[in-house]
Design an enzyme around this catalytic site. Structure first.
Site, mmCIF file in Angstrom:
data_model
loop_
_atom_site.group_PDB
_atom_site.id
_atom_site.type_symbol
_atom_site.label_atom_id
_atom_site.label_comp_id
_atom_site.label_asym_id
_atom_site.label_seq_id
_atom_site.Cartn_x
_atom_site.Cartn_y
_atom_site.Cartn_z
ATOM 1 N N SER A 616 -37.267 3.221 -12.063
ATOM 2 C CA SER A 616 -38.516 3.392 -12.794
ATOM 3 C C SER A 616 -39.680 2.850 -11.944
ATOM 4 C CB SER A 616 -38.428 2.710 -14.161
ATOM 5 O OG SER A 616 -39.504 3.076 -14.976
ATOM 6 N N ASP A 707 -34.634 12.754 -18.735
ATOM 7 C CA ASP A 707 -35.655 11.703 -18.696
ATOM 8 C C ASP A 707 -36.989 12.231 -19.206
ATOM 9 O OD1 ASP A 707 -37.299 9.554 -18.085
ATOM 10 O OD2 ASP A 707 -36.475 9.250 -16.086
ATOM 11 N N HIS A 739 -33.927 8.207 -19.204
ATOM 12 C CA HIS A 739 -34.539 7.275 -18.249
ATOM 13 C C HIS A 739 -33.588 6.150 -17.847
ATOM 14 C CE1 HIS A 739 -37.840 5.830 -15.924
ATOM 15 N NE2 HIS A 739 -37.933 4.692 -16.587
#
Length: 764
Positions: A616, A707, A739
């Site tokens: 991320s 995601d 995610h």
């Protein structure tokens, strides 16, 4: 399983089942994955009076079933423990099959077991509510999909609360299904019960219903329901506006009318001025308020018929409500700083208001701040937490216990609501991470862990006077729990060191952050080994010293780790956190390199064997680092990274993130759902893709195809650009993951590949 790109011209590290090292890596990771995790625990009063009964919910990864196996263990705990024999564990745990949630009643005499049906509502699947006593099943209520869908168990909207007389249960569930248009030979039907079996008919799509983004795909609006345990019935709480999503419900003490207190989120964003639902997972910058409503429509007072009563009009963030045991106070957390600045997570404040039952609804009650989000430097940094136990109050009705990040550890805090003071109650000399699980008669049941110590239970026994705010701590270890020798050997050899870093600011002041060095071997045995710099996502989150299976695996492969809590991380004060927005890709990159320099100066790293790992925003940083400092790293492993904000802003469930982290304080003025070219250019320049021409190391990418936070197209664009330059790239796509790549088989394959890749390029 992952879809892997095994083109040898682009990636020369292939998971070959015949390779001996891979087999060793696989066996080690599989053994570590069998370590159980503590999910929840409850201290319940014992009928014998001189002891407690503890109920502990644990889980283990079940790789073959691609799920987690959850089970209950029970412990009898003497109130005055003196040695290990004071804790009697049940001989065998009990597996919970098909159970979504368990919630004991306040008295400890009843247990609610929730079994969600098929959330799609197909096949007439019903949600089951089971009520147990200590001997048998008392009753079962079946709730068909025509009343509501699955009960929320997400940890955020989730709320299940027993009434004070234990005759009712309030909870949050998905609203009932709505019919999609069914097109037939001669007519159109929109009934939810319309049959799919007619060969001449087909089901249309109907109107699109907006969800709350990442992890809420396909989830319907959260609504309030009450189960009447006397009449075996369930009804929806009426009067809540359609544009209000609800959660975190509790019962309020009220003599004349049953009242529910809950948190509500409006569909439209108030601070970013958009009509769309912005993603809510991990996002504490979404305005929310605490409301009260009478539970039963037929008993409502005339002046409250128009809907719920907003209790927190003076602030725009209020969540996790808790009523004091004496019924005099309503306490809650606020992320007002996050709402005001746009950061997705920040320092919480603790707020309180007096509670007078129905009279509270007839006048505006003053909200008082107990603990501010901004604290003086050098001591207590503030409150950082995302959950709270159901009853956090001590017997004095003035003190609550919370788990909170404090720099790079998690501690248990005692907060006095009258004085506004917060002190640690966990040992000062222990750098491990603690979390409170349950509280009963001022006894604390807590979980504690560190890098080489998986989660275990501790019992906190209050000393003679609560004015001391101190507890004696006793191990509540399970004598039956065993690990394989190789895992035992690895865990016992792991050690870590927290390193403090000071940075001068432009104003001539100082800011502080930390990194955690994790290694295999004691202090005297350390050598300059291969180092993996690990950077967290967020960016406003934090690495604590708590146990991680993935990091234990990497250390077991011979890798040293440097986990960096760069400025902007939680746990270091609001001022330091707010220093990052508007400077991502610069300040955070410099902080990571500074932490690496310190590790090298201390002789903890071989400069020729340094890699970087992150997901991320950690992937954003990893990609920035191999572009901005291409000679400092030999490889990178990157998970669902932000690579190009100029494309992410139009596809993410949180486009506001791009504005906040790129523009800082001016994010609200700049925000638009249709950014002009100059804004897109600013996003591009702040992104790793602007430095891609300087990248020269082989890179592993792991992407979740579902995601919503950082859509897969972001990582794919970066991968294609690297390959166009002839660089070595390995790509694995997990078709069903979002995610967080956290489905058990996907997570296992992810870390097996990360470990194998890093071990190869760091030449272990």
């Amino acid at each position: 399983m992952g879809v892997s790109d095994m083109n040898s011209s682009n990636a020369d590290v292939v998971l070959d089942a015949e390779e001996p090292n891979l087999s060793v890596n696989y066996e080690l990771l599989q053994s570590i994955y069998r370590i159980p995790s503590i999910e929840k625990a409850w201290l319940l009063p014992s009928k014998r009076g001189h002891s407690f009964e503890a109920m502990v919910l644990l889980n283990e990864v079940n790789l073959s079933a691609n799920s987690k196996r959850r089970y209950l263990s029970f412990i009898n705990i003497k109130k005055e423990p003196v040695k290990d024999s004071s804790f009697s564990w049940s001989a065998f745990p009990v597996e919970l099959s098909g159970v979504s949630l368990i919630v004991p009643s306040t008295s400890g005499e009843k247990l609610l077991v929730i079994k969600n049906g098929d959330s799609s509502g197909k096949n007439g699947s019903a949600t089951k509510l089971e009520i147990w006593n200590s001997a048998q099943l008392m009753k079962e209520i079946l709730v068909p999909a025509s009343i509501h869908g699955s009960i929320y168990t997400d940890g955020w909207f989730e709320g299940v609360s027993w009434s004070h007389d234990e005759s009712y249960v309030a909870y949050v569930a998905e609203e009932s299904t709505t019919g999609k248009p069914m097109f037939g030979k001669t007519n159109i039907s929109c009934s939810p019960q319309a049959s799919d079996n007619d060969p001449y008919s087909w089901k249309g799509q109907g109107d699109w219903h907006e969800d709350w983004g990442e992890s809420y795909v396909g989830k319907r609006k959260p609504c309030l329901y009450v189960a009447d345990l006397k009449n075996d019935s369930v009804q929806k709480v009426a009067g809540i506006p359609n544009d209000l999503s609800v959660g975190q419900v509790i019962w309020a003490p009220c003599d004349s009318q049953p009242l529910l207190i809950f948190v509500g989120w409006l569909s439209a964003s108030e601070n970013f001025k958009t009509e769309r639902k912005l993603g809510i997972k991990y996002c504490f910058n979404r305005p929310c308020a605490i409301y009260a409503i009478q539970a039963f429509q037929e008993e409502r007072m005339f002046d409250l018929l128009n809907g719920p009563w907003k209790l927190t009009s003076s602030i725009s963030s209020a969540f996790l409500p808790r009523i004091s045991p004496d019924g005099k106070f309503l306490l809650f957390l606020s992320s007002q700083e996050a709402v005001n600045t746009g950061v997705h997570n920040g320092t919480n404040s603790l707020q309180i208001m007096e509670w007078h039952g129905l009279e509270t609804l007839k006048s505006i009650s003053e909200v008082k701040e107990v603990v501010s989000a901004v604290q003086p430097k050098g001591g207590f940094p503030g409150i950082y937490m995302q959950s709270m136990i159901a009853s956090p109050w001590l017997s004095d009705n003035q003190t609550i216990l919370l788990s909170s990040a404090w720099h790079s550890s998690q501690v248990i805090l005692a907060v006095n609501i009258e004085r506004g003071t917060a002190i640690k109650v966990t040992p000062d000399d222990d750098a491990a991470s603690w979390s409170i699980l349950s509280l009963q008669d001022d006894y604390i049941l807590a979980a504690v862990s560190s890098f080489g110590k998986p989660h275990s239970l501790k019992l906190g026994v209050p000393r003679s006077s609560l004015t001391q705010m101190s507890w004696d701590w006793f191990d509540v270890g399970n004598p039956y729990l065993q690990f394989p020798d190789k895992v035992d050997s690895l865990l016992s050899s792991m050690s870590y060191e927290i390193m403090k870093i000071t940075v001068p600011t432009e104003e001539g002041l100082e800011q502080h952050y930390e990194s955690i060095f994790v290694t295999k071997g004691k202090e005297s045995m350390r050598e300059k080994g291969p180092l993996v710099v690990v950077v967290h996502g967020g960016p406003h989150s934090v690495y604590t010293t708590s146990f991680s299976k993935a990091y234990a695996f990497l250390v077991g492969l011979g890798l040293n780790l440097l986990l960096v809590n760069y400025r902007g991380s939680l746990g270091f004060g609001e001022e330091t956190l707010q220093s990052l927005p508007g400077k991502v890709g610069n300040q955070d990159v410099a902080d990571v390199l500074r932490a690496l320099d310190l590790a090298i100066e201390k002789g903890l790293a071989n400069t020729d064997k340094v890699a970087v790992l992150g997901g991320s925003h950690g992937g954003f940083l990893s990609a920035h680092l191999i572009g901005q400092a291409p000679d400092r790293f030999v490889t990178a492993a990157i998970i669902n990274p932000v690579c190009n904000m100029s494309s992410m802003v139009g596809t993410s469930d949180i486009p506001d993130w791009c504005y906040v982290e790129t523009y800082g304080p001016s994010c609200f003025n700049m925000y638009t759902d249709a950014p002009p070219p100059q804004v897109l250019e600013r996003f591009f320049q702040a992104s790793p893709i602007s430095h891609i021409s300087k990248v020269k190391v082989p890179t592993l990418f792991l992407l979740g195809a579902q995601d919503r936070r950082v859509p897969i197209s972001n990582g794919l664009q970066y991968v294609h650009a690297l390959r166009a330059r002839g660089l070595k790239v390995k790509l694995i796509i997990f078709p069903e993951d979002a995610h967080p790549i956290d489905r058990p088989q996907s997570e296992f394959e992810c870390w097996l590949n990360v470990g194998t890749w890093l071990k190869h390029y760091l030449q272990i």
